[in-house]
Motif scaffolding. Structure first.
Motif, PDB file in Angstrom:
ATOM      1  N   LYS A   1      41.038  35.930  37.302  1.00 48.39           N
ATOM      2  CA  LYS A   1      41.098  34.761  36.418  1.00 48.39           C
ATOM      3  C   LYS A   1      42.132  34.945  35.311  1.00 48.39           C
ATOM      4  O   LYS A   1      42.771  33.978  34.882  1.00 48.39           O
ATOM      5  N   ALA A   2      42.298  36.170  34.851  1.00 48.87           N
ATOM      6  CA  ALA A   2      43.259  36.443  33.775  1.00 48.87           C
ATOM      7  C   ALA A   2      44.700  36.313  34.259  1.00 48.87           C
ATOM      8  O   ALA A   2      45.624  36.196  33.440  1.00 48.87           O
ATOM      9  N   LEU A   3      44.906  36.327  35.572  1.00 42.63           N
ATOM     10  CA  LEU A   3      46.248  36.253  36.133  1.00 42.63           C
ATOM     11  C   LEU A   3      46.657  34.827  36.484  1.00 42.63           C
ATOM     12  O   LEU A   3      47.826  34.577  36.788  1.00 42.63           O
ATOM     13  N   ARG A   4      45.710  33.918  36.436  1.00 46.04           N
ATOM     14  CA  ARG A   4      45.989  32.523  36.788  1.00 46.04           C
ATOM     15  C   ARG A   4      46.148  31.680  35.529  1.00 46.04           C
ATOM     16  O   ARG A   4      45.558  31.982  34.500  1.00 46.04           O
ATOM     17  N   THR A   5      46.960  30.657  35.622  1.00 49.02           N
ATOM     18  CA  THR A   5      47.238  29.786  34.484  1.00 49.02           C
ATOM     19  C   THR A   5      46.632  28.403  34.737  1.00 49.02           C
ATOM     20  O   THR A   5      46.224  28.090  35.871  1.00 49.02           O
ATOM     21  N   PRO A   6      46.579  27.545  33.705  1.00 46.17           N
ATOM     22  CA  PRO A   6      46.073  26.181  33.907  1.00 46.17           C
ATOM     23  C   PRO A   6      46.861  25.390  34.950  1.00 46.17           C
ATOM     24  O   PRO A   6      46.349  24.422  35.514  1.00 46.17           O
ATOM     25  N   ALA A   7      48.105  25.790  35.206  1.00 44.56           N
ATOM     26  CA  ALA A   7      48.919  25.091  36.204  1.00 44.56           C
ATOM     27  C   ALA A   7      48.490  25.432  37.631  1.00 44.56           C
ATOM     28  O   ALA A   7      48.850  24.725  38.577  1.00 44.56           O
ATOM     29  N   HIS A   8      47.727  26.504  37.781  1.00 48.05           N
ATOM     30  CA  HIS A   8      47.278  26.914  39.110  1.00 48.05           C
ATOM     31  C   HIS A   8      46.036  26.132  39.525  1.00 48.05           C
ATOM     32  O   HIS A   8      45.374  25.518  38.691  1.00 48.05           O
ATOM     33  N   ASN A   9      45.726  26.195  40.808  1.00 43.69           N
ATOM     34  CA  ASN A   9      44.512  25.549  41.308  1.00 43.69           C
ATOM     35  C   ASN A   9      43.277  26.126  40.631  1.00 43.69           C
ATOM     36  O   ASN A   9      43.223  27.323  40.352  1.00 43.69           O
ATOM     37  N   SER A  10      42.299  25.268  40.402  1.00 44.89           N
ATOM     38  CA  SER A  10      41.054  25.720  39.811  1.00 44.89           C
ATOM     39  C   SER A  10      40.258  26.554  40.818  1.00 44.89           C
ATOM     40  O   SER A  10      40.370  26.374  42.035  1.00 44.89           O
ATOM     41  N   LEU A  11      39.432  27.446  40.298  1.00 38.67           N
ATOM     42  CA  LEU A  11      38.580  28.282  41.152  1.00 38.67           C
ATOM     43  C   LEU A  11      37.137  27.789  41.179  1.00 38.67           C
ATOM     44  O   LEU A  11      36.250  28.486  41.669  1.00 38.67           O
ATOM     45  N   ASP A  12      36.896  26.592  40.655  1.00 35.66           N
ATOM     46  CA  ASP A  12      35.516  26.097  40.587  1.00 35.66           C
ATOM     47  C   ASP A  12      35.026  25.475  41.893  1.00 35.66           C
ATOM     48  O   ASP A  12      33.856  25.127  42.017  1.00 35.66           O
TER      49      ASP A  12
END
Length: 264
Positions: A119-130
């Motif tokens: 999660k720390a490696l992903r940004t808001p521009a990336h796909n959500s993990l929810d």
């Protein structure tokens, strides 16, 4: 100027232009100079240019044959280069044809393995993990990949976890975390050509006298994945099962005391 070779010249020029476009799209994306969508537009233009080069090259070749030219082989240069540029894109599209337009795949749809370190490696521009989009994600996966399921192995937890870490490294994935205490391995796989990053979490847990392995693979960008995440899960679980069988049959192998070791 003879017409057959005029078609050939244009075919070669356009195929070289397509090759340049492909190089710019790929390198631009990998170097983060351009975003995902412009890169795809560039590849689409590359494909169209490559197809045009193939058509013009074939016309030139057919006309050369009809005119009984002696340099027929040279008329194939543009169409051949155009094919080499277009083939990888078309093969990828064909391989992903008919796959559901989803990008987050799990062997456990009820309780998917959770990403923590990733999660720390992903940004808001990336796909959500929810896993909330699309709403029928689970149904689409069941329909598209009915064969995906947890791997249940009659091997000790320590051995399975250790070999899973070994296999992740063998695949060249970048490990973000590997905790035997939590039975979780997180890593990132970067595709060879375009440099797309897909995140993976592997959950290993003891179930009675066996060990169950669940896996989840999620793309950072793109609404669909052309079936790549499901393919990655299938391949990894098959390789893991094979590796464990080979390890068990090797008298020199021994189980490492890996429980409690954490890679961050």
């Amino acid at each position: 100027m003879k017409k057959p070779f005029e078609f050939t010249r244009w075919s070669l020029r356009i195929s070289l232009f397509a090759l340049l476009m492909a190089g710019l799209a790929v390198s631009g994306l990998r170097l983060s100079i351009i975003d995902f969508q412009p890169a795809l537009i560039g590849l689409a233009g590359t494909t169209l240019a490559g197809l045009l080069a193939i058509v013009l090259g074939l016309i030139g070749t057919l006309r050369a044959i009809k005119a009984k030219e002696t340099r027929i082989a040279s008329t194939l240069a543009g169409s051949t280069l155009g094919f080499l540029v277009v083939a990888p894109v078309l093969m990828t599209l064909m391989a992903g044809a008919g796959t559901p337009r989803i990008h987050d795949i799990s062997t456990d749809l009820a309780h998917p393995p959770e990403f923590v370190a990733i999660k720390a490696l992903r940004t808001p521009a990336h796909n959500s993990l929810d896993r909330l989009e699309p709403e029928n994600l689970a149904a689409l996966q069941k329909s598209g990949y009915p064969d995906l399921a947890p791997l249940l192995i009659p091997r000790p937890f320590d051995q399975v976890f250790e070999q899973a870490v070994v296999l992740v490294k063998k695949h060249g994935w970048e490990i973000a975390a590997a905790s035997a205490a939590n039975g979780r391995i997180e890593a990132t796989d970067t595709t060879r050509i375009m440099g797309f990053k897909d995140d993976v979490v592997i959950r290993v847990q003891a179930v009675e006298n066996k060990t169950q392995v669940d896996m989840r693979s999620a793309s950072r960008i793109g609404k669909g994945d052309l079936g790549m995440n499901a393919k990655r899960i299938r391949q990894f679980l098959a390789d893991l099962e094979k590796l464990l069988v080979e390890t068990l049959s090797d008298p020199r192998s021994s189980n490492s005391q890996i429980r409690g070791i954490t890679y961050e």
